[in-house]
Design an enzyme around this catalytic site. Structure first.
Site, PDB file in Angstrom:
ATOM      1  N   HIS A  24       0.847  -1.209   0.000  1.00  0.00           N
ATOM      2  CA  HIS A  24       0.000   0.000   0.000  1.00  0.00           C
ATOM      3  C   HIS A  24       0.880   1.256   0.000  1.00  0.00           C
ATOM      4  O   HIS A  24       0.625   2.198  -0.729  1.00  0.00           O
ATOM      5  CB  HIS A  24      -0.860   0.065   1.268  1.00  0.00           C
ATOM      6  CG  HIS A  24      -1.892  -1.020   1.398  1.00  0.00           C
ATOM      7  ND1 HIS A  24      -1.992  -1.812   2.506  1.00  0.00           N
ATOM      8  CD2 HIS A  24      -2.890  -1.420   0.571  1.00  0.00           C
ATOM      9  CE1 HIS A  24      -3.004  -2.658   2.370  1.00  0.00           C
ATOM     10  NE2 HIS A  24      -3.572  -2.447   1.204  1.00  0.00           N
ATOM     11  N   LYS A  48     -16.778  -7.170   6.115  1.00  0.00           N
ATOM     12  CA  LYS A  48     -15.455  -7.788   6.266  1.00  0.00           C
ATOM     13  C   LYS A  48     -15.109  -7.811   7.739  1.00  0.00           C
ATOM     14  O   LYS A  48     -15.323  -6.835   8.457  1.00  0.00           O
ATOM     15  CB  LYS A  48     -14.398  -6.977   5.511  1.00  0.00           C
ATOM     16  CG  LYS A  48     -14.150  -7.489   4.104  1.00  0.00           C
ATOM     17  CD  LYS A  48     -12.861  -6.896   3.552  1.00  0.00           C
ATOM     18  CE  LYS A  48     -12.685  -7.238   2.080  1.00  0.00           C
ATOM     19  NZ  LYS A  48     -11.503  -6.585   1.510  1.00  0.00           N
ATOM     20  N   ARG A  97      -1.760  -6.071  -8.243  1.00  0.00           N
ATOM     21  CA  ARG A  97      -0.714  -7.040  -7.899  1.00  0.00           C
ATOM     22  C   ARG A  97      -0.645  -8.073  -9.009  1.00  0.00           C
ATOM     23  O   ARG A  97      -0.507  -7.720 -10.163  1.00  0.00           O
ATOM     24  CB  ARG A  97      -1.028  -7.703  -6.551  1.00  0.00           C
ATOM     25  CG  ARG A  97      -0.760  -6.806  -5.381  1.00  0.00           C
ATOM     26  CD  ARG A  97      -1.383  -7.331  -4.136  1.00  0.00           C
ATOM     27  NE  ARG A  97      -2.835  -7.193  -4.195  1.00  0.00           N
ATOM     28  CZ  ARG A  97      -3.634  -7.235  -3.162  1.00  0.00           C
ATOM     29  NH1 ARG A  97      -3.147  -7.473  -1.980  1.00  0.00           N
ATOM     30  NH2 ARG A  97      -4.919  -7.065  -3.290  1.00  0.00           N
ATOM     31  N   SER A 135      -2.762  -7.629   3.116  1.00  0.00           N
ATOM     32  CA  SER A 135      -3.018  -7.494   4.551  1.00  0.00           C
ATOM     33  C   SER A 135      -3.365  -8.858   5.165  1.00  0.00           C
ATOM     34  O   SER A 135      -2.967  -9.146   6.292  1.00  0.00           O
ATOM     35  CB  SER A 135      -4.169  -6.518   4.799  1.00  0.00           C
ATOM     36  OG  SER A 135      -3.851  -5.246   4.306  1.00  0.00           O
TER      37      SER A 135
HETATM   38  P1  ADP Z   1      -9.607  -3.969  -0.537  1.00  0.00           P
HETATM   39  O1  ADP Z   1     -10.144  -4.600   0.704  1.00  0.00           O
HETATM   40  O2  ADP Z   1     -10.482  -2.931  -1.162  1.00  0.00           O
HETATM   41  O3  ADP Z   1      -9.008  -4.944  -1.538  1.00  0.00           O
HETATM   42  P2  ADP Z   1      -6.956  -3.417   0.359  1.00  0.00           P
HETATM   43  O4  ADP Z   1      -6.658  -2.625   1.567  1.00  0.00           O
HETATM   44  O5  ADP Z   1      -6.673  -4.853   0.413  1.00  0.00           O
HETATM   45  O6  ADP Z   1      -8.418  -3.087  -0.002  1.00  0.00           O
HETATM   46  O7  ADP Z   1      -6.192  -2.791  -0.889  1.00  0.00           O
HETATM   47  C1  ADP Z   1      -6.464  -1.519  -1.370  1.00  0.00           C
HETATM   48  C2  ADP Z   1      -5.849  -1.352  -2.736  1.00  0.00           C
HETATM   49  O8  ADP Z   1      -4.439  -1.527  -2.654  1.00  0.00           O
HETATM   50  C3  ADP Z   1      -6.321  -2.359  -3.778  1.00  0.00           C
HETATM   51  O9  ADP Z   1      -6.358  -1.705  -5.036  1.00  0.00           O
HETATM   52  C4  ADP Z   1      -5.252  -3.403  -3.783  1.00  0.00           C
HETATM   53  O10 ADP Z   1      -5.160  -4.077  -5.007  1.00  0.00           O
HETATM   54  C5  ADP Z   1      -4.033  -2.535  -3.551  1.00  0.00           C
HETATM   55  N1  ADP Z   1      -2.918  -3.287  -2.956  1.00  0.00           N
HETATM   56  C6  ADP Z   1      -2.907  -3.981  -1.799  1.00  0.00           C
HETATM   57  N2  ADP Z   1      -1.724  -4.569  -1.589  1.00  0.00           N
HETATM   58  C7  ADP Z   1      -0.940  -4.244  -2.666  1.00  0.00           C
HETATM   59  C8  ADP Z   1       0.389  -4.564  -3.066  1.00  0.00           C
HETATM   60  N3  ADP Z   1       1.150  -5.365  -2.329  1.00  0.00           N
HETATM   61  N4  ADP Z   1       0.837  -4.061  -4.240  1.00  0.00           N
HETATM   62  C9  ADP Z   1       0.042  -3.290  -4.993  1.00  0.00           C
HETATM   63  N5  ADP Z   1      -1.223  -2.947  -4.681  1.00  0.00           N
HETATM   64  C10 ADP Z   1      -1.714  -3.419  -3.533  1.00  0.00           C
END
Ligand code: ADP
Length: 167
Positions: A24, A48, A97, A135
């Protein structure tokens, strides 16, 4: 093009951030360079099962982005397009990703554009070493007291240790 009122380009980076990872943070750093202002919007998603409360997630984000003056941390529990209208923003940043993200992200981007044709979604990639980082993986490792220092900032590591105390 893409200029908002007052000539400033603002984008919103929405997500659960439960908790914020280096993946992030990489996207936040990159997007903060591209846009004049970046709003990191933490979704309070009741469907969630979150480990951290909305306040805790926002506080961690504030700490790890303290060095970025054009980044604002906010929370929302509304439909994305409603929140954006309220904040007068029409650009969304999302991270991509592996291929596995693609279908869901495509669905979200087209749905948001359908709900409001002014809304555009931009995709950014993180460094390859973070392309399998999520996460959920971090929480899984932390639960069993495994090493997470390469995956999350120290502030997050500390809070994870409090959530999963070693007995
Ligand atoms: P959600 O629950 O909406 O998927 P996240 O907090 O998991 O939210 O992720 C928010 C955004 O950040 C999403 O677009 C996700 O693809 C991106 N993201 C999360 N981890 C990574 C990573 N390691 N590399 C690139 N983008 C990421």
């Amino acid at each position: 093009m893409m200029r908002q009122e007052h000539g400033i380009t603002v984008a919103v980076y929405p997500g659960s951030f439960d908790p914020v990872t280096y993946g992030h943070l990489d996207i936040i750093h990159r997007a903060a360079k591209v846009f004049d202002k970046l709003i990191v919007a933490v979704l309070n998603n009741t469907s969630k099962n979150a480990l951290f409360t909305l306040e805790e997630r926002m506080e961690l984000l504030r700490k790890v982005t303290a060095d970025l003056p054009n980044v604002e941390i906010d929370g929302f529990r509304d439909l994305m397009v409603n929140y954006m209208k309220q904040r007068n923003v029409r650009l969304i940043v999302r991270g991509l990703r592996a291929v596995s993200d693609f279908e869901y992200e495509l669905q979200m981007a087209s749905t948001n554009h359908k709900l409001n044709p002014d809304v555009e979604t931009f995709f950014m990639t993180s460094k390859p070493q973070f392309s399998y980082l999520s996460s959920s993986i971090v929480k899984e490792i932390a639960k069993f007291h495994g090493p997470v220092e390469d995956l999350v900032p120290a502030e997050v590591e500390e809070e994870l240790r409090k959530k999963f105390p070693q007995t």
